[in-house]
Design a protein around this motif. Structure first.
Motif, PDB file in Angstrom:
ATOM      1  N   GLU A  36      25.082  19.316  36.365  1.00 40.68           N
ATOM      2  CA  GLU A  36      26.198  18.263  36.818  1.00 40.68           C
ATOM      3  C   GLU A  36      26.322  16.961  36.002  1.00 40.68           C
ATOM      4  OE1 GLU A  36      29.081  16.993  39.434  1.00 40.68           O
ATOM      5  OE2 GLU A  36      28.199  18.870  39.346  1.00 40.68           O
ATOM      6  N   ILE A  37      25.000  16.419  35.772  1.00 42.80           N
ATOM      7  CA  ILE A  37      24.943  15.210  34.796  1.00 42.80           C
ATOM      8  C   ILE A  37      25.654  15.453  33.488  1.00 42.80           C
ATOM      9  CG2 ILE A  37      23.568  13.957  33.394  1.00 42.80           C
ATOM     10  CD1 ILE A  37      21.453  13.905  35.759  1.00 42.80           C
ATOM     11  N   SER A  38      25.277  16.797  32.737  1.00 44.47           N
ATOM     12  CA  SER A  38      26.067  16.823  31.458  1.00 44.47           C
ATOM     13  C   SER A  38      27.601  17.099  31.581  1.00 44.47           C
ATOM     14  CB  SER A  38      25.160  17.841  30.886  1.00 44.47           C
ATOM     15  OG  SER A  38      25.523  19.344  31.522  1.00 44.47           O
ATOM     16  N   GLY A  39      27.969  17.912  32.753  1.00 44.88           N
ATOM     17  CA  GLY A  39      29.356  18.036  32.849  1.00 44.88           C
ATOM     18  C   GLY A  39      30.231  16.962  33.072  1.00 44.88           C
ATOM     19  N   THR A  40      29.593  16.014  33.857  1.00 49.42           N
ATOM     20  CA  THR A  40      30.147  14.619  34.167  1.00 49.42           C
ATOM     21  C   THR A  40      30.394  13.937  32.908  1.00 49.42           C
ATOM     22  OG1 THR A  40      29.403  14.841  36.480  1.00 49.42           O
ATOM     23  CG2 THR A  40      30.066  12.719  35.597  1.00 49.42           C
ATOM     24  N   LEU A  41      29.453  13.710  32.117  1.00 46.77           N
ATOM     25  CA  LEU A  41      29.337  13.309  30.739  1.00 46.77           C
ATOM     26  C   LEU A  41      30.444  13.715  29.863  1.00 46.77           C
ATOM     27  CD1 LEU A  41      25.586  12.390  30.402  1.00 46.77           C
ATOM     28  CD2 LEU A  41      27.572  10.788  30.800  1.00 46.77           C
ATOM     29  N   ARG A  43      33.145  15.345  30.828  1.00 41.23           N
ATOM     30  CA  ARG A  43      34.456  14.784  31.070  1.00 41.23           C
ATOM     31  C   ARG A  43      34.773  13.290  30.602  1.00 41.23           C
ATOM     32  NH1 ARG A  43      32.642  17.820  35.508  1.00 41.23           N
ATOM     33  NH2 ARG A  43      32.341  15.451  36.835  1.00 41.23           N
ATOM     34  N   GLU A  45      33.217  10.967  32.082  1.00 44.48           N
ATOM     35  CA  GLU A  45      32.740  10.016  32.933  1.00 44.48           C
ATOM     36  C   GLU A  45      31.319   9.363  32.935  1.00 44.48           C
ATOM     37  OE1 GLU A  45      33.559  11.891  36.714  1.00 44.48           O
ATOM     38  OE2 GLU A  45      35.165  12.952  35.901  1.00 44.48           O
ATOM     39  N   VAL A  47      27.714   8.316  34.312  1.00 40.85           N
ATOM     40  CA  VAL A  47      26.630   8.871  35.566  1.00 40.85           C
ATOM     41  C   VAL A  47      25.548   7.471  35.768  1.00 40.85           C
ATOM     42  CG1 VAL A  47      24.619  10.256  35.936  1.00 40.85           C
ATOM     43  CG2 VAL A  47      26.729  11.138  34.701  1.00 40.85           C
ATOM     44  N   SER A  54      21.820   4.069  33.585  1.00 38.72           N
ATOM     45  CA  SER A  54      23.339   4.480  33.486  1.00 38.72           C
ATOM     46  C   SER A  54      23.513   5.358  32.170  1.00 38.72           C
ATOM     47  CB  SER A  54      24.288   3.400  33.724  1.00 38.72           C
ATOM     48  OG  SER A  54      24.346   2.735  34.828  1.00 38.72           O
TER      49      SER A  54
END
Length: 106
Positions: A36-41, A43, A45, A47, A54
């Motif tokens: 989830e962390i790597s996917g958000t980054l 994109r 966005e 974290v 952060s």
């Protein structure tokens, strides 16, 4: 200072000990959180983990670098880089740990 690296297995083991989940579920939980962390980054966005810090993405423009052996100028292509900014709480924890480590060594 210790040179041990914290691994996914270490994180999963901590979940087993602290939460009491079975090992396989603990490993899945750690993998889901990291995914989830790597996917958000990925994109683009940010974290933010309260009391930790952060993670964000910064765009770096094209620039000229030098080959350290030859001194030849080489273009460095634009890219996105991962940045981390620790929270003040994390900074304090790290500094307290350094102070406790120094006291123990004396």
């Amino acid at each position: 200072m210790s040179s041990k690296t914290l691994t996914r297995a270490d994180l999963a083991e901590a979940v087993v000990e602290q939460v009491g989940l079975p090992r396989n579920e603990s490993q899945e939980l750690v993998e889901l959180v990291l995914k989830e962390i790597s996917g958000t980054l990925a994109r683009g966005e940010a974290v933010k983990l309260s009391s930790f810090g952060s993670f964000g993405i910064r765009q770096k423009g094209e620039r000229v670098g030098r080959n350290p052996k030859t001194g030849e100028e080489v273009p460095i292509t634009p890219r996105r880089v991962l940045v981390f900014k620790p929270s003040n709480i994390m900074k304090d924890r790290v500094n307290e740990g350094m102070m406790n480590h120094k006291k123990a060594a004396e």
